[in-house]
Design an enzyme around this catalytic site. Sequence first.
Site, PDB file in Angstrom:
ATOM      1  N   SER A 175      12.217   7.899  -4.734  1.00 52.28           N
ATOM      2  CA  SER A 175      11.878   7.853  -3.310  1.00 52.28           C
ATOM      3  C   SER A 175      13.076   8.193  -2.444  1.00 52.28           C
ATOM      4  CB  SER A 175      11.440   6.450  -2.907  1.00 52.28           C
ATOM      5  OG  SER A 175      10.496   5.949  -3.757  1.00 52.28           O
ATOM      6  N   HIS A 190       8.350  14.630  -5.535  1.00 54.34           N
ATOM      7  CA  HIS A 190       8.044  13.329  -4.932  1.00 54.34           C
ATOM      8  C   HIS A 190       6.594  13.254  -4.452  1.00 54.34           C
ATOM      9  CE1 HIS A 190       8.814  10.208  -1.601  1.00 54.34           C
ATOM     10  NE2 HIS A 190       8.600   9.600  -2.733  1.00 54.34           N
ATOM     11  N   GLU A 205       6.721  16.434  -2.060  1.00 53.13           N
ATOM     12  CA  GLU A 205       8.007  16.981  -1.616  1.00 53.13           C
ATOM     13  C   GLU A 205       8.749  17.523  -2.840  1.00 53.13           C
ATOM     14  OE1 GLU A 205       9.381  14.252   2.179  1.00 53.13           O
ATOM     15  OE2 GLU A 205       9.550  13.369   0.201  1.00 53.13           O
ATOM     16  N   ASN A 236       9.963   9.723   3.806  1.00 52.52           N
ATOM     17  CA  ASN A 236      10.474   8.345   3.826  1.00 52.52           C
ATOM     18  C   ASN A 236      11.522   8.117   4.905  1.00 52.52           C
ATOM     19  OD1 ASN A 236       8.796   7.355   1.890  1.00 52.52           O
ATOM     20  ND2 ASN A 236      10.216   7.667   0.187  1.00 52.52           N
TER      21      ASN A 236
HETATM   22  N1  3HC Z   1      -5.145   3.746  -5.273  1.00 55.25           N
HETATM   23  C1  3HC Z   1      -5.933   4.768  -5.630  1.00 55.25           C
HETATM   24  N2  3HC Z   1      -6.933   5.230  -4.844  1.00 55.25           N
HETATM   25  C2  3HC Z   1      -7.137   4.620  -3.669  1.00 55.25           C
HETATM   26  C3  3HC Z   1      -6.361   3.529  -3.231  1.00 55.25           C
HETATM   27  C4  3HC Z   1      -5.320   3.090  -4.091  1.00 55.25           C
HETATM   28  N3  3HC Z   1      -4.514   2.102  -3.764  1.00 55.25           N
HETATM   29  N4  3HC Z   1      -6.815   3.128  -2.031  1.00 55.25           N
HETATM   30  C5  3HC Z   1      -7.834   3.930  -1.713  1.00 55.25           C
HETATM   31  N5  3HC Z   1      -8.017   4.833  -2.685  1.00 55.25           N
HETATM   32  C6  3HC Z   1      -8.999   5.889  -2.713  1.00 55.25           C
HETATM   33  C7  3HC Z   1     -10.401   5.369  -2.726  1.00 55.25           C
HETATM   34  O1  3HC Z   1     -10.863   5.118  -4.033  1.00 55.25           O
HETATM   35  C8  3HC Z   1     -11.134   6.529  -2.093  1.00 55.25           C
HETATM   36  O2  3HC Z   1     -11.312   7.570  -3.057  1.00 55.25           O
HETATM   37  P1  3HC Z   1     -12.696   8.338  -3.148  1.00 55.25           P
HETATM   38  O3  3HC Z   1     -12.979   8.852  -1.765  1.00 55.25           O
HETATM   39  O4  3HC Z   1     -12.444   9.421  -4.150  1.00 55.25           O
HETATM   40  O5  3HC Z   1     -13.663   7.302  -3.609  1.00 55.25           O
HETATM   41  C9  3HC Z   1     -10.156   7.111  -1.071  1.00 55.25           C
HETATM   42  O6  3HC Z   1      -8.867   6.631  -1.488  1.00 55.25           O
HETATM   43  C10 3HC Z   1     -10.465   6.656   0.313  1.00 55.25           C
HETATM   44  O7  3HC Z   1     -10.454   5.257   0.285  1.00 55.25           O
HETATM   45  P2  3HC Z   1     -11.233   4.328   1.296  1.00 55.25           P
HETATM   46  O8  3HC Z   1     -12.429   5.050   1.825  1.00 55.25           O
HETATM   47  O9  3HC Z   1     -11.432   2.998   0.676  1.00 55.25           O
HETATM   48  O10 3HC Z   1     -10.194   4.011   2.417  1.00 55.25           O
HETATM   49  P3  3HC Z   1      -9.491   4.937   3.465  1.00 55.25           P
HETATM   50  O11 3HC Z   1     -10.342   6.057   3.924  1.00 55.25           O
HETATM   51  O12 3HC Z   1      -8.943   3.986   4.441  1.00 55.25           O
HETATM   52  O13 3HC Z   1      -8.271   5.602   2.667  1.00 55.25           O
HETATM   53  C11 3HC Z   1      -6.009   5.556   2.027  1.00 55.25           C
HETATM   54  C12 3HC Z   1      -7.337   4.824   1.973  1.00 55.25           C
HETATM   55  C13 3HC Z   1      -6.137   6.924   1.355  1.00 55.25           C
HETATM   56  C14 3HC Z   1      -5.018   4.717   1.246  1.00 55.25           C
HETATM   57  C15 3HC Z   1      -5.628   5.738   3.533  1.00 55.25           C
HETATM   58  O14 3HC Z   1      -5.657   4.493   4.169  1.00 55.25           O
HETATM   59  C16 3HC Z   1      -4.267   6.351   3.733  1.00 55.25           C
HETATM   60  O15 3HC Z   1      -4.108   7.558   3.703  1.00 55.25           O
HETATM   61  N6  3HC Z   1      -3.259   5.499   3.985  1.00 55.25           N
HETATM   62  C17 3HC Z   1      -1.886   5.951   4.172  1.00 55.25           C
HETATM   63  C18 3HC Z   1      -1.251   6.170   2.819  1.00 55.25           C
HETATM   64  C19 3HC Z   1       0.148   6.655   2.956  1.00 55.25           C
HETATM   65  O16 3HC Z   1       0.714   6.831   4.022  1.00 55.25           O
HETATM   66  N7  3HC Z   1       0.789   6.850   1.797  1.00 55.25           N
HETATM   67  C20 3HC Z   1       2.173   7.239   1.733  1.00 55.25           C
HETATM   68  C21 3HC Z   1       3.023   6.054   1.443  1.00 55.25           C
HETATM   69  S1  3HC Z   1       4.729   6.467   1.342  1.00 55.25           S
HETATM   70  C22 3HC Z   1       4.958   6.873  -0.268  1.00 55.25           C
HETATM   71  O17 3HC Z   1       4.099   6.766  -1.113  1.00 55.25           O
HETATM   72  C23 3HC Z   1       6.318   7.366  -0.621  1.00 55.25           C
HETATM   73  C24 3HC Z   1       7.040   6.430  -1.545  1.00 55.25           C
HETATM   74  O18 3HC Z   1       8.214   7.042  -1.957  1.00 55.25           O
HETATM   75  C25 3HC Z   1       7.345   5.117  -0.911  1.00 55.25           C
END
Ligand code: 3HC
Length: 280
Positions: free
Chosen positions: A116, A137, A149, A187
């Site tokens: 990360s 990433h 990335e 990040n």
């Molecule tokens: N793991 C796997 N799949 C997941 C999940 C999880 N934790 N949470 C939700 N999903 C899936 C669901 O199964 C669903 O898939 P499907 O449509 O194929 O059935 C899809 O995501 C949509 O889920 P929901 O309808 O329940 O919920 P949302 O529409 O609210 O979407 C989300 C959930 C995709 C997690 C959305 O809220 C989102 O995009 N959140 C922001 C995520 C983000 O910013 N991630 C980046 C984090 S930073 C990072 O990772 C970098 C690292 O280095 C720290």
Amino acid sequence: MMIVGVIGAGTMGSGIAEAAAQAGKVVLVDIDQGRAEEGWQAIEKRLNRQVERERIDVARKDEILGRITATGDLTDLKVANIVIEAALEDLEVKKELFASLGKICSAECILGTNTSALSITAIAAHVPGSERVVGIHFFNPATIMKLVEIVRTPFTSQECLEKVKSFIESLGKTPILAEESPGFVVNRLLIPMINEAVLLLAEGVASAEDIDTAMRLGANHPMGPLALADLVGLDICLAIMETLHKELGEDKYRPAPFLRKMVRAGRLGRKTKIGFFDYS
Ligand code: 3HC
């Protein structure tokens, strides 16, 4: 068919393995067979949900699962064309792993790290042929998020970048290119925002629910910063803030003391079933 090695069968590693299995065969490695199989089972569970929702059929599920082999033996990566390491976010662990990969994998194999925020140049230091070491990433949840990335060190070759770009595109994802720098692009922007939300909470400016509602409805973010911290893991958020603070040397990157306390309390978010919100 391309053979992709993934090291680490935790949240990110198993997600990356599942994403990679759309395009190739995957060797999923963890420190022992049991942990690797837990990652494989997590993939199976997610795919079963996709079948229940009629997004894929059973044949497709079996095809994807059949492409993923779980193993506790790092030397099984000798057949890989590309390796993506998503192990512990610890520089010493990663340096040691990459030194081993340098010996195990073929000279043509691309060695990627999903770190990360750690220095990829430092991770690559003891690898023969550092021109094939690169940051790859992914974002959590790795199966859903479209961005990857690609992070280049001063020594990564153009050929390696081109190959990684086509690999990412073959997974249906969009790559961006970044020079190595703490936190890369996402990040560097996202985690200080989460840190600021923790400061707002600790100052009593608003409740956790209201801070998250504010950013969901006021800035159209899919989830609020505190729920996102719980998804990413509070320990990971803290580690990234510490890297930004140490490497960039500016006070604005100082980790929120309350974030540190949450980590010390073992409240790491979804993975411990409690963070800023309760998941029990
Ligand atoms: N793991 C796997 N799949 C997941 C999940 C999880 N934790 N949470 C939700 N999903 C899936 C669901 O199964 C669903 O898939 P499907 O449509 O194929 O059935 C899809 O995501 C949509 O889920 P929901 O309808 O329940 O919920 P949302 O529409 O609210 O979407 C989300 C959930 C995709 C997690 C959305 O809220 C989102 O995009 N959140 C922001 C995520 C983000 O910013 N991630 C980046 C984090 S930073 C990072 O990772 C970098 C690292 O280095 C720290």
